[in-house]
Design an enzyme around this catalytic site. Structure first.
Site, PDB file in Angstrom:
ATOM      1  N   GLY A  11       0.852  -1.186   0.000  1.00 22.34           N
ATOM      2  CA  GLY A  11       0.000   0.000   0.000  1.00 22.34           C
ATOM      3  C   GLY A  11       0.884   1.231   0.000  1.00 22.34           C
ATOM      4  N   ASN A  14      -1.083   7.462   1.669  1.00 20.85           N
ATOM      5  CA  ASN A  14      -0.515   8.414   2.628  1.00 20.85           C
ATOM      6  C   ASN A  14       0.290   7.735   3.728  1.00 20.85           C
ATOM      7  OD1 ASN A  14      -1.453  10.770   1.410  1.00 20.85           O
ATOM      8  ND2 ASN A  14      -3.427  10.676   2.454  1.00 20.85           N
ATOM      9  N   ARG A  84     -10.833   5.416   5.777  1.00 16.52           N
ATOM     10  CA  ARG A  84     -12.092   5.982   6.273  1.00 16.52           C
ATOM     11  C   ARG A  84     -12.322   7.363   5.680  1.00 16.52           C
ATOM     12  NH1 ARG A  84     -12.367   6.014  12.649  1.00 16.52           N
ATOM     13  NH2 ARG A  84     -14.486   6.707  12.251  1.00 16.52           N
ATOM     14  N   ILE A 120      -2.163  -2.475   9.410  1.00 18.03           N
ATOM     15  CA  ILE A 120      -2.732  -1.178   9.788  1.00 18.03           C
ATOM     16  C   ILE A 120      -4.146  -1.009   9.229  1.00 18.03           C
ATOM     17  CG2 ILE A 120      -2.461   1.337   9.588  1.00 18.03           C
ATOM     18  CD1 ILE A 120       0.509   1.009   9.554  1.00 18.03           C
ATOM     19  N   HIS A 177      -9.744  -1.763  18.347  1.00 17.97           N
ATOM     20  CA  HIS A 177      -9.367  -0.462  17.800  1.00 17.97           C
ATOM     21  C   HIS A 177     -10.606   0.187  17.192  1.00 17.97           C
ATOM     22  CE1 HIS A 177      -6.802   2.625  16.254  1.00 17.97           C
ATOM     23  NE2 HIS A 177      -7.016   2.324  14.988  1.00 17.97           N
TER      24      HIS A 177
END
EC number: 1.1.1.37
Length: 314
Positions: A11, A14, A84, A120, A177
C-alpha cells in the site's frame, strides 16, 4: 558488510509513503513500496530516494506493482485497503477490505512466509485476523497497529490537561481499535504518578478525564471529520515504526498492539489490543494487567464488538 533488513510496504498511499520516509530517515532497512496503482509506488520511491540524498540516507527504495518483489522480506507493513472518510466507520469498510486482505495474505504466504507482519488496514482487529488465517504465518509474527496509536492520542490529551511534556506521560489503552476501546486512567501516569492520584491532588477532575477518554475513543473520527477526504496517516505511520523497530532491533519493548489471544484476558482465537513484549521472535509475551470489575466489563464489551464484527465475515 552487514546486509540491510528488507522491509516491504503493501500500500503506497498516505500511510505507506509516510512509513517509507520514516524508515529511510531512521536507516531501518531497504524498502519495497508496493501498490496496485501503476506509477504511484515508483514515483514515490524516486521522490523518497531523492529526499534521502539530502538527509544522507543510502537506503534503497524500490517501487513496484509486482508482489514477487516482496520475496524474502524481513518485515512487512500492510496499509492496503480503502481508508475511512466522513460518515464511514471503520466497520463499514469490512467487506471490501477483507477481499483485499485475503489477496495480500496469499502473496505474503507465497513470497515472504518468514516475515514479521504489521497490519494497519481497518477495521484493524478483523483485518489482522484475516491476515493470520489466510497467510498461515505463526501468530507471534502477525500483529496489528492499534494501542500504540490510541495511547499516543491519550498521551497528548493528558499532557494538554496537566500542562506537562508528553515525555512525562505514559498511558494504556486496551481492547478493540474502535469506539469501544478502553483507555485505562488507572494504568496511566504522569512521571510515574497514576492519574487517579493526581485527581485526588486536585490537579484534574474525573469529569475532565472522562472527556479525554471519550475524545481518545473518537480520536480517529475527529481527524476524519476535519480532513473530509481521508483519515490520519502521520501518527499511524509513526506508531507502526515503533513496533517495527522493536522487532528489528530486538528491543523487547512493551507496546500495546492487536495480538492473538489464546486464553489471556479470558479471550480465545481473537485479536485484541493488549500490552505485549516485542523482540526478534515477534510477540514474546502477552502482558496480562489486573483489571477491576468495571475495567474488565468495559474490556469484555470491546471484545464482544470485535467478535460480532468478525462474525460478519465468517
Amino acid at each position: 558488510m552487514k546486509k540491510n533488513p528488507k522491509i516491504s510496504l503493501i500500500g503506497s498511499g498516505n500511510i505507506g509513503g509516510t512509513l517509507a520516509h520514516l524508515i529511510s530517515l531512521r536507516n531501518l532497512g531497504d524498502i519495497v513500496l508496493f501498490d496496485v496503482a501503476e506509477g504511484v509506488p515508483q514515483g514515490k520511491a524516486l521522490d523518497l530516494m531523492q529526499a534521502g540524498t539530502i538527509a544522507g540516507s543510502d537506503i534503497k527504495i524500490k517501487g513496484t506493482n509486482d508482489y514477487k518483489d516482496i520475496e524474502g522480506s524481513d518485515a512487512i507493513i500492510i496499509t492496503a485497503g480503502l481508508p475511512r472518510k466522513p460518515g464511514i466507520s471503520r466497520d463499514d469498510l469490512i467487506s471490501i477490505n477483507t477481499g483485499i486482505m485475503k489477496n495480500v495474505a496469499e502473496n505474503v504466504k507465497k513470497y515472504a512466509p518468514d516475515a514479521f507482519v504489521i497490519v494497519i488496514t481497518n477495521p484493524l482487529d478483523v483485518m489482522v485476523y484475516v491476515m493470520l488465517k489466510e497467510s498461515g504465518l505463526p501468530h507471534n509474527k502477525v500483529i496489528g497497529m492499534a494501542g500504540v496509536l490510541d495511547s499516543s492520542r491519550f498521551n497528548l490529551f493528558l499532557a494538554e490537561e496537566f500542562k506537562v511534556s508528553v515525555s512525562n506521560v505514559n498511558s494504556t489503552v486496551l481492547g478493540g481499535h474502535g469506539d469501544a476501546m478502553v483507555p485505562l486512567a488507572r494504568y496511566s501516569t504522569i512521571s510515574g504518578v497514576p492519574i487517579p492520584d493526581l485527581i485526588k491532588m486536585g490537579l484534574s477532575s474525573n469529569k475532565n478525564i472522562e472527556k479525554i477518554i471519550d475524545r481518545t475513543r473518537n480520536g480517529g473520527g475527529e481527524i476524519v471529520a476535519l480532513l473530509k477526504t481521508g483519515s490520519a496517516y502521520y501518527a499511524p505511520a509513526a506508531s507502526a515504526i515503533e513496533m517495527l523497530e522493536a522487532y528489528l532491533k530486538d528491543k523487547r519493548q512493551i507496546l500495546t498492539c492487536a495480538a492473538y489471544l489464546q486464553g489471556e484476558y479470558g479471550v480465545n482465537d481473537l485479536y485484541v489490543g493488549v500490552p505485549i513484549i516485542i523482540g526478534k521472535e515477534g510477540v514474546i509475551k502477552v502482558v496480562e494487567l489486573q483489571l477491576t470489575k468495571e475495567e474488565k466489563a468495559l474490556f469484555d464489551k470491546s471484545v464482544e464488538g470485535v467478535k460480532k464484527l468478525l462474525d460478519t465475515i465468517k
